[in-house]
Design an enzyme around this catalytic site. Structure first.
Site, mmCIF file in Angstrom:
data_model
loop_
_atom_site.group_PDB
_atom_site.id
_atom_site.type_symbol
_atom_site.label_atom_id
_atom_site.label_comp_id
_atom_site.label_asym_id
_atom_site.label_seq_id
_atom_site.Cartn_x
_atom_site.Cartn_y
_atom_site.Cartn_z
ATOM 1 N N LYS A 1 -2.631 6.086 -4.274
ATOM 2 C CA LYS A 1 -3.707 7.037 -3.970
ATOM 3 C C LYS A 1 -3.376 8.405 -4.564
ATOM 4 O O LYS A 1 -2.209 8.795 -4.607
ATOM 5 C CB LYS A 1 -3.865 7.210 -2.439
ATOM 6 C CG LYS A 1 -3.791 5.903 -1.673
ATOM 7 C CD LYS A 1 -3.933 6.060 -0.177
ATOM 8 C CE LYS A 1 -3.573 4.782 0.550
ATOM 9 N NZ LYS A 1 -2.178 4.670 0.968
ATOM 10 N N HIS B 1 -7.302 9.865 -1.741
ATOM 11 C CA HIS B 1 -6.650 9.759 -0.430
ATOM 12 C C HIS B 1 -7.528 10.321 0.707
ATOM 13 O O HIS B 1 -7.636 9.723 1.777
ATOM 14 C CB HIS B 1 -5.286 10.459 -0.477
ATOM 15 C CG HIS B 1 -4.282 9.882 0.469
ATOM 16 N ND1 HIS B 1 -2.982 9.624 0.115
ATOM 17 C CD2 HIS B 1 -4.376 9.512 1.761
ATOM 18 C CE1 HIS B 1 -2.330 9.129 1.170
ATOM 19 N NE2 HIS B 1 -3.166 9.053 2.169
ATOM 20 N N TYR C 1 3.608 9.528 -0.302
ATOM 21 C CA TYR C 1 4.658 8.809 0.457
ATOM 22 C C TYR C 1 6.036 8.934 -0.207
ATOM 23 O O TYR C 1 7.051 8.563 0.369
ATOM 24 C CB TYR C 1 4.318 7.318 0.628
ATOM 25 C CG TYR C 1 3.004 7.027 1.314
ATOM 26 C CD1 TYR C 1 2.280 8.031 1.974
ATOM 27 C CD2 TYR C 1 2.465 5.748 1.314
ATOM 28 C CE1 TYR C 1 1.065 7.757 2.580
ATOM 29 C CE2 TYR C 1 1.253 5.470 1.930
ATOM 30 C CZ TYR C 1 0.548 6.488 2.552
ATOM 31 O OH TYR C 1 -0.650 6.213 3.160
ATOM 32 N N ASP D 1 0.851 -1.195 0.000
ATOM 33 C CA ASP D 1 0.000 0.000 0.000
ATOM 34 C C ASP D 1 0.884 1.242 0.000
ATOM 35 O O ASP D 1 1.551 1.545 0.996
ATOM 36 C CB ASP D 1 -0.883 0.008 1.259
ATOM 37 C CG ASP D 1 -1.791 1.235 1.287
ATOM 38 O OD1 ASP D 1 -2.864 1.178 0.672
ATOM 39 O OD2 ASP D 1 -1.395 2.256 1.890
HETATM 40 N N1 LIG Z 1 -5.058 6.343 3.798
HETATM 41 C C1 LIG Z 1 -4.438 7.061 4.716
HETATM 42 O O1 LIG Z 1 -4.727 8.253 4.941
HETATM 43 C C2 LIG Z 1 -3.369 6.437 5.528
HETATM 44 C C3 LIG Z 1 -2.857 5.235 5.135
HETATM 45 N N2 LIG Z 1 -1.862 4.632 5.869
HETATM 46 C C4 LIG Z 1 -1.354 3.320 5.375
HETATM 47 O O2 LIG Z 1 -1.408 2.373 6.442
HETATM 48 C C5 LIG Z 1 -0.092 1.850 6.651
HETATM 49 C C6 LIG Z 1 0.107 1.464 8.106
HETATM 50 O O3 LIG Z 1 -0.107 2.566 8.964
HETATM 51 P P1 LIG Z 1 1.079 3.349 9.741
HETATM 52 O O4 LIG Z 1 0.594 4.708 10.009
HETATM 53 O O5 LIG Z 1 2.309 3.184 8.988
HETATM 54 O O6 LIG Z 1 1.118 2.660 11.158
HETATM 55 P P2 LIG Z 1 1.114 1.162 11.785
HETATM 56 O O7 LIG Z 1 -0.054 1.100 12.698
HETATM 57 O O8 LIG Z 1 1.256 0.141 10.738
HETATM 58 O O9 LIG Z 1 2.414 1.206 12.694
HETATM 59 C C7 LIG Z 1 3.700 1.363 12.170
HETATM 60 C C8 LIG Z 1 4.652 1.578 13.336
HETATM 61 O O10 LIG Z 1 4.654 0.420 14.181
HETATM 62 C C9 LIG Z 1 5.959 -0.109 14.245
HETATM 63 N N3 LIG Z 1 5.829 -1.587 14.199
HETATM 64 C C10 LIG Z 1 5.384 -2.333 13.171
HETATM 65 N N4 LIG Z 1 5.362 -3.631 13.490
HETATM 66 C C11 LIG Z 1 5.806 -3.726 14.751
HETATM 67 C C12 LIG Z 1 6.032 -4.806 15.625
HETATM 68 N N5 LIG Z 1 5.782 -6.053 15.264
HETATM 69 N N6 LIG Z 1 6.508 -4.538 16.871
HETATM 70 C C13 LIG Z 1 6.744 -3.262 17.264
HETATM 71 N N7 LIG Z 1 6.561 -2.192 16.472
HETATM 72 C C14 LIG Z 1 6.095 -2.418 15.227
HETATM 73 C C15 LIG Z 1 6.706 0.426 13.036
HETATM 74 O O11 LIG Z 1 8.096 0.562 13.331
HETATM 75 P P3 LIG Z 1 9.289 0.221 12.299
HETATM 76 O O12 LIG Z 1 8.847 0.595 10.923
HETATM 77 O O13 LIG Z 1 10.379 1.104 12.799
HETATM 78 O O14 LIG Z 1 9.591 -1.231 12.427
HETATM 79 C C16 LIG Z 1 6.068 1.800 12.888
HETATM 80 O O15 LIG Z 1 6.642 2.714 13.782
HETATM 81 C C17 LIG Z 1 0.810 2.996 6.189
HETATM 82 O O16 LIG Z 1 2.145 2.612 6.053
HETATM 83 C C18 LIG Z 1 0.101 3.411 4.940
HETATM 84 O O17 LIG Z 1 0.364 2.490 3.904
HETATM 85 C C19 LIG Z 1 -1.416 5.207 7.032
HETATM 86 C C20 LIG Z 1 -1.877 6.421 7.446
HETATM 87 C C21 LIG Z 1 -2.899 7.147 6.722
HETATM 88 O O1 LIG Z 2 -1.531 8.319 4.288
HETATM 89 C C1 LIG Z 2 -1.160 9.160 5.100
HETATM 90 C C2 LIG Z 2 -0.061 8.903 6.026
HETATM 91 O O2 LIG Z 2 -0.178 9.609 7.224
HETATM 92 C C3 LIG Z 2 -0.323 11.003 7.036
HETATM 93 C C4 LIG Z 2 -0.129 11.735 8.330
HETATM 94 O O3 LIG Z 2 -0.966 11.252 9.345
HETATM 95 C C5 LIG Z 2 -1.677 11.187 6.431
HETATM 96 O O4 LIG Z 2 -1.956 12.543 6.229
HETATM 97 C C6 LIG Z 2 -1.784 10.491 5.149
HETATM 98 O O5 LIG Z 2 -3.123 10.359 4.820
#
Ligand SMILES: NC(=O)C1=CN([C@@H]2O[C@H](COP(=O)(O)OP(=O)(O)OC[C@H]3O[C@@H](n4cnc5c(N)ncnc54)[C@H](OP(=O)(O)O)[C@@H]3O)[C@@H](O)[C@H]2O)C=CC1
Ligand SMILES: O=C1CO[C@H](CO)[C@@H](O)[C@@H]1O
Length: 276
Positions: free
Chosen positions: A79, A112, A54, A49
Site C-alpha cells: 500500500k 492506504h 509497516y 498483506d
Molecule cells: N489497511 C489498514 O489500514 C490496516 C491494515 N491492517 C492489516 O490487517 C492485518 C491484521 O490486522 P492486525 O491489526 O494486525 O490485527 P489482528 O486482528 O489480526 O490481530 C493481531 C493480534 O492478535 C493476536 N493473535 C493472532 N492470532 C491469535 C490467536 N490465534 N490467538 C490469540 N491471539 C492471536 C496477535 O498476536 P501475536 O502476533 O503476538 O501472535 C496480534 O496481537 C495487519 O497485520 C495488516 O496487514 C491492519 C490495520 C490497518
Molecule cells: O495499516 C495500518 C496498521 O495500523 C495502523 C495503526 O492503527 C494504521 O494507521 C495503519 O493503517
C-alpha cells in the site's frame, strides 16, 4: 455437510485473490518477521498483506525467496502510505516498494487511506501501474462510500478491493452492501480486533461447540461472510491455528449470533478523521 469454502475470490478483472492470508503489521524485528512469514508460507498461507509503513517489505521479499513456494504462487499486497500520495509521489513510492520487496510486480496495490486532498490523484497513478502491468490488481483501503463514489465517477478501471477494518464488533453492513453492488471485494483488516475479541462469551460458546478457538471461529465467520481475511500473528502455533479453519462450518444461527455482536466499535482511526 459441505465444509468447502472457495479459497479464492474472483476479482472483477478475473484475477483470483486468495481469501486468506497473513497480515504483517507490527512485524518489525527483522529476524522474527522473516521467520513468521516463512512459517506461514510453509504452512500454506497463499498471501501476505504488507504496506510501506509497516517497514517490512524487505523481509517479505526475503521470506518469499527463501521459501519453497514460487513467487507466482503467492499473492502479495502492498500500500502507498499517506505522506507519499499524489500522482508522481505514488509512482515513486510504488517503485521504492517494489525495490524493497525485490519483485518485478505486485499482485495488489492499494491507497492506504483516503487523504482528502490527494486520494483521487493517488488512485489515478495506481491505475497507470495497472495499465503498465506492474500490478495484477488494484484497489483502495479505508475508503468510505463517499470516497468510492468519487473514485468510481472518474475511474477507467474500477477498484477491485477495499480493505477496511471489519470484525464481529464492526460489521460494516452498509459499506459491504455498497461494495458488493459495485463488484468491489472486501478485505477485513484487524479481523480479530487485534486480540480484543478473544474472551467474548458468545464466541467462546460457539468455539466450545465446535472444539475450536475463538480466533478460529472469527476467521471462519469472515470466510463464510464472503470476506477476504488477513489475521496477523508472529507466533508459530497461532499461525498454524489461524489457518486451521476449513474442517468445520458455522450454522446460519451461529453466523447470525456473531453478526449480532456488532457495536460499530473500531480499534483504529475512523477513515473520515484521518489527516496524514
Ligand atoms: N489497511 C489498514 O489500514 C490496516 C491494515 N491492517 C492489516 O490487517 C492485518 C491484521 O490486522 P492486525 O491489526 O494486525 O490485527 P489482528 O486482528 O489480526 O490481530 C493481531 C493480534 O492478535 C493476536 N493473535 C493472532 N492470532 C491469535 C490467536 N490465534 N490467538 C490469540 N491471539 C492471536 C496477535 O498476536 P501475536 O502476533 O503476538 O501472535 C496480534 O496481537 C495487519 O497485520 C495488516 O496487514 C491492519 C490495520 C490497518
Ligand atoms: O495499516 C495500518 C496498521 O495500523 C495502523 C495503526 O492503527 C494504521 O494507521 C495503519 O493503517
Amino acid at each position: 455437510m459441505d465444509l468447502t469454502i472457495k479459497s479464492t475470490k474472483t476479482l472483477h478483472n478475473g484475477v483470483e485473490m486468495p481469501r486468506f492470508g497473513l497480515g504483517v503489521y507490527k512485524m518489525t524485528d527483522k529476524e522474527a518477521a522473516v521467520e513468521a512469514m516463512l512459517a506461514a508460507i510453509e504452512a500454506g498461507y497463499p498471501a501476505i498483506d504488507t504496506a510501506a509503513i509497516y517497514q517490512n517489505e524487505e523481509e517479505v521479499g526475503e521470506a518469499v525467496r527463501s521459501s519453497r513456494v514460487k513467487r507466482e504462487d503467492l499473492f502479495i499486497t502492498s500500500k502507498v502510505w499517506n505522506t507519499d500520495q499524489g500522482y508522481d509521489n505514488t509512482l515513486r513510492a510504488f517503485e521504492a516498494s517494489l525495490k524493497r520487496l525485490g519483485f518485478d510486480y505486485l499482485d495488489l496495490y492499494l491507497t492506504h487511506w483516503a487523504i482528502p486532498e490527494t486520494y483521487e490523484e493517488t488512485y489515478r497513478a495506481i491505475q497507470r501501474l495497472y495499465d503498465e502491468k506492474l500490478v495484477r490488481s488494484i484497489g483502495v483501503s479505508n475508503h468510505q462510500q463517499h470516497h468510492l463514489e468519487k473514485i468510481l465517477a472518474k475511474a477507467n478501471i474500477k477498484p477491485m478491493v477495499n480493505q477496511i477494518e471489519l470484525h464481529p464488533q464492526l460489521t460494516q453492513e452498509p459499506l459491504r452492501q455498497f461494495c458488493a453492488d459495485n463488484d468491489i471485494a472486501i478485505t477485513s483488516w484487524s479481523p480479530l480486533a487485534r486480540g480484543r475479541l478473544l474472551d467474548e462469551p458468545v464466541l467462546a460458546k460457539i468455539g466450545e461447540a465446535h472444539g475450536k478457538t475463538i480466533a478460529q471461529v472469527v476467521i471462519r465467520w469472515h470466510l463464510q461472510s464472503d470476506l477476504i481475511v488477513i489475521p496477523k500473528s508472529v507466533t508459530p502455533s497461532r499461525i498454524k491455528e489461524n489457518a486451521d479453519v476449513y474442517g468445520f462450518m458455522l450454522s446460519e444461527e451461529e453466523m447470525k449470533m456473531i453478526d449480532g455482536l456488532n457495536q460499530d466499535w473500531r480499534t483504529g482511526t475512523h477513515p473520515d478523521q484521518i489527516t496524514v
